[in-house]
Structure formats: structure tokens, C-alpha cells
Scaffold this motif. Sequence first.
Motif, PDB file in Angstrom:
ATOM      1  N   UNK A 191       8.244   7.912  -5.737  1.00  0.00           N
ATOM      2  CA  UNK A 191       7.760   7.391  -4.452  1.00  0.00           C
ATOM      3  C   UNK A 191       8.947   6.914  -3.626  1.00  0.00           C
ATOM      4  N   UNK A 192       8.880   7.132  -2.315  1.00  0.00           N
ATOM      5  CA  UNK A 192       9.934   6.646  -1.415  1.00  0.00           C
ATOM      6  C   UNK A 192       9.326   6.219  -0.090  1.00  0.00           C
ATOM      7  N   UNK A 193      10.078   5.406   0.640  1.00  0.00           N
ATOM      8  CA  UNK A 193       9.781   5.118   2.039  1.00  0.00           C
ATOM      9  C   UNK A 193      11.119   5.052   2.766  1.00  0.00           C
ATOM     10  N   UNK A 194      11.296   5.903   3.751  1.00  0.00           N
ATOM     11  CA  UNK A 194      12.568   5.957   4.477  1.00  0.00           C
ATOM     12  C   UNK A 194      12.564   5.096   5.731  1.00  0.00           C
ATOM     13  N   UNK A 195      11.424   4.452   6.020  1.00  0.00           N
ATOM     14  CA  UNK A 195      11.321   3.626   7.219  1.00  0.00           C
ATOM     15  C   UNK A 195      10.962   2.187   6.848  1.00  0.00           C
ATOM     16  N   UNK A 196      11.213   1.307   7.774  1.00  0.00           N
ATOM     17  CA  UNK A 196      10.962  -0.121   7.561  1.00  0.00           C
ATOM     18  C   UNK A 196       9.527  -0.446   7.984  1.00  0.00           C
ATOM     19  N   UNK A 197       8.564  -0.096   7.118  1.00  0.00           N
ATOM     20  CA  UNK A 197       7.160  -0.277   7.504  1.00  0.00           C
ATOM     21  C   UNK A 197       6.356  -1.041   6.455  1.00  0.00           C
ATOM     22  N   UNK A 198       7.023  -1.635   5.474  1.00  0.00           N
ATOM     23  CA  UNK A 198       6.305  -2.395   4.441  1.00  0.00           C
ATOM     24  C   UNK A 198       7.157  -3.586   4.015  1.00  0.00           C
ATOM     25  N   UNK A 199       6.578  -4.396   3.131  1.00  0.00           N
ATOM     26  CA  UNK A 199       7.327  -5.546   2.639  1.00  0.00           C
ATOM     27  C   UNK A 199       8.576  -5.159   1.886  1.00  0.00           C
ATOM     28  N   UNK A 200       8.563  -3.980   1.255  1.00  0.00           N
ATOM     29  CA  UNK A 200       9.733  -3.499   0.508  1.00  0.00           C
ATOM     30  C   UNK A 200      10.760  -2.835   1.421  1.00  0.00           C
ATOM     31  N   UNK A 201      10.382  -2.580   2.683  1.00  0.00           N
ATOM     32  CA  UNK A 201      11.300  -1.915   3.600  1.00  0.00           C
ATOM     33  C   UNK A 201      11.557  -0.490   3.144  1.00  0.00           C
ATOM     34  N   UNK A 202      12.803  -0.050   3.256  1.00  0.00           N
ATOM     35  CA  UNK A 202      13.199   1.263   2.750  1.00  0.00           C
ATOM     36  C   UNK A 202      13.371   1.137   1.236  1.00  0.00           C
ATOM     37  N   UNK A 203      12.606   1.940   0.473  1.00  0.00           N
ATOM     38  CA  UNK A 203      12.647   1.781  -0.982  1.00  0.00           C
ATOM     39  C   UNK A 203      12.468   3.111  -1.689  1.00  0.00           C
ATOM     40  N   UNK A 204      12.728   3.104  -2.993  1.00  0.00           N
ATOM     41  CA  UNK A 204      12.515   4.278  -3.836  1.00  0.00           C
ATOM     42  C   UNK A 204      12.069   3.814  -5.214  1.00  0.00           C
ATOM     43  N   UNK A 205      11.207   4.604  -5.860  1.00  0.00           N
ATOM     44  CA  UNK A 205      10.791   4.361  -7.250  1.00  0.00           C
ATOM     45  C   UNK A 205      11.118   5.618  -8.047  1.00  0.00           C
ATOM     46  N   UNK A 206      11.847   5.429  -9.146  1.00  0.00           N
ATOM     47  CA  UNK A 206      12.234   6.543 -10.011  1.00  0.00           C
ATOM     48  C   UNK A 206      11.597   6.348 -11.379  1.00  0.00           C
ATOM     49  N   UNK A 207      10.945   7.401 -11.899  1.00  0.00           N
ATOM     50  CA  UNK A 207      10.347   7.365 -13.236  1.00  0.00           C
ATOM     51  C   UNK A 207      11.347   7.899 -14.262  1.00  0.00           C
ATOM     52  N   UNK A 208      11.462   7.191 -15.378  1.00  0.00           N
ATOM     53  CA  UNK A 208      12.366   7.584 -16.466  1.00  0.00           C
ATOM     54  C   UNK A 208      11.576   7.646 -17.776  1.00  0.00           C
ATOM     55  N   UNK A 209      11.965   8.518 -18.667  1.00  0.00           N
ATOM     56  CA  UNK A 209      11.408   8.530 -20.010  1.00  0.00           C
ATOM     57  C   UNK A 209      12.486   7.964 -20.941  1.00  0.00           C
ATOM     58  N   UNK A 210      12.254   6.734 -21.401  1.00  0.00           N
ATOM     59  CA  UNK A 210      13.253   6.023 -22.207  1.00  0.00           C
ATOM     60  C   UNK A 210      12.640   5.649 -23.551  1.00  0.00           C
ATOM     61  N   UNK A 211      13.239   6.175 -24.610  1.00  0.00           N
ATOM     62  CA  UNK A 211      12.762   5.923 -25.974  1.00  0.00           C
ATOM     63  C   UNK A 211      11.277   6.278 -26.106  1.00  0.00           C
ATOM     64  N   UNK A 212      10.879   7.391 -25.485  1.00  0.00           N
ATOM     65  CA  UNK A 212       9.513   7.876 -25.578  1.00  0.00           C
ATOM     66  C   UNK A 212       8.515   7.136 -24.715  1.00  0.00           C
TER      67      UNK A 212
END
Length: 280
Positions: A191-212
Motif C-alpha cells: 500500500x502507498x499514498x503519494x499525496x498528503x491526504x491522510x494522517x500518515x501523509x505520504x506513506x508506504x507499507x511493505x509486506x515481508x515474509x520473515x521466519x515463515x
Amino acid sequence: MTASPDLSRKQLRLAEKHRASRRRPRRPLPAPGRPARRMKVSVRKQLSSAVALAFAALLAVSVSVPALAVNPYAQTLAAPAERSDVGVQNLTASGNGTITVAQDTFSSQAIQETLRTEDSLPGVYSQTANTYVNYLGSAIQWPFLVGVPITTDFGPRIPPCDGCSSFHKGIDMNPGVNTPIQAVANGVVREVSSTDKSGLGVYAIIDHMIEGRLVSSLYAHMTEGTLALAVGDPVLVGQLVGNVGNTGQSTGPHLHFEILLDGVTPVDPYAWLTEKVSTQ
């Protein structure tokens, strides 16, 4: 009996001494009211005082200038470790099937070396701190190459602004505005937002698979125009996410960083990264 006109030897010696004493140069008289010896002593005292003051000034400078003023980047990364357990992880991107992301240590290190160039590092890291140690070559890393100030911890807090939460789901990191932020592990952008339109502002969420297990990292309040990712992008550890900014509900330029177990449950990012980031 009349006296002999010839002078005796004793009289001749006396006359010679008298003439010699008259030829000796006279010493100059000291200034009125100031004996010569006292003048010499005074000059010595003045010279001694000047030398003592100069030494004290040099000593004060040498003990008062901190090491970081000489080299503000003395706190650097630990030596990279060679990894033999290079593997792959499979993550599902929204609507795009399964993407395989290889743990390519060479590629991720090359990305980090780009961020560490002499032109970028001194200009963007306006603040550093001895808060953690990062290891090049580790499969999991901190969002910044060097230790930076952490001003707000995970957990309950007094809301710093209207609309801000009373429970902080992450940590606030403060290396300075426009400092490059790096991905903490291999993964896929959810998930991403490239504009300042939420409380998080410009943000990104990255999913990782760590230790299963699915673990997500969240990067918020970035500067508009600096987001370097899009939904579905495969990401390598150390890859550029964006730059530190002041968008959203923010009281100053910083990175709000979260770790979400199973993609939804926030845990203390500082404790989690301290445990996971290592030379192994």
C-alpha cells in the motif's frame, strides 16, 4: 741625605692599577626609583603569565571540542558479514499473483552504498545518535544506515496534536528532513499514498515474509514527490523508500515507523529490530 728620584716597584704597581681602573667602562645606571634587577624580574613574570594563559587556552579547547565536531560521522556501520544462507521468499501482491523476491545481498548492498556516497550522507544526515548499530549484509536492517535520534517510543503517550492518537503504534526517528529512508527487509509493496491526504501523509507499507511469518513495515510522513515505490513492486533490503518529511499529522520532519505482525498487529519496532538486526 736627599730622596732618590727613582720610583720604587711598589709605587709603579700602584700607579698602573690606578690607570687600569680609569680605563674600565662604567655600567649604566638603573632608572630612577627602579633597580635593574627588579626590572628583569618583572619581565620574567610577565612572560611566565603569558605562557601560562596560552597553555590554559589550548587545554580548554582540546577538552571541550567533542569528537563528533571533528568527525560527525564517526559513528558508522559495523563491518558487513558474509551470508551463505541466501534464499528466496514468496509474497502475494494484490491482484498480481505471487512474486518471488531473492535475498540478493550484493544488490542490496550496492543500493546502500549509493545512499552512503560522500555527496549524500553529510548533506542529509543532519542528526545522528548512538541509538542502534546497523549491519550491512544483514537480511533485516534499520530504516537508516546510521543511528539517529528517536524522539517518541512505542506505547501510551500524551497526544502531541489534535487528532493524534494517545497510543503510539510505532517510533519516531529524526535524522533530518529529506534523509533517504531504506526498506528494512526484502518484500513486496502492499500500500502507498503519494499525496498528503491522510494522517500518515505520504506513506508506504511493505509486506515481508520473515521466519515463515508475514511481517509488514510502515513508513509515514515522507516528503511529497520522494516516494520511490508503487503497489506490487518487489523490494530489496536497503532499497530507497522515500525521504523524511513532515506530511500528515506531524509536528515536525520525522519518520513514523511501524512493524505490524501478520500485517495488522503493531509491536515495538525498536525491540523487534534490535533482536532481528545482526551480523548473522
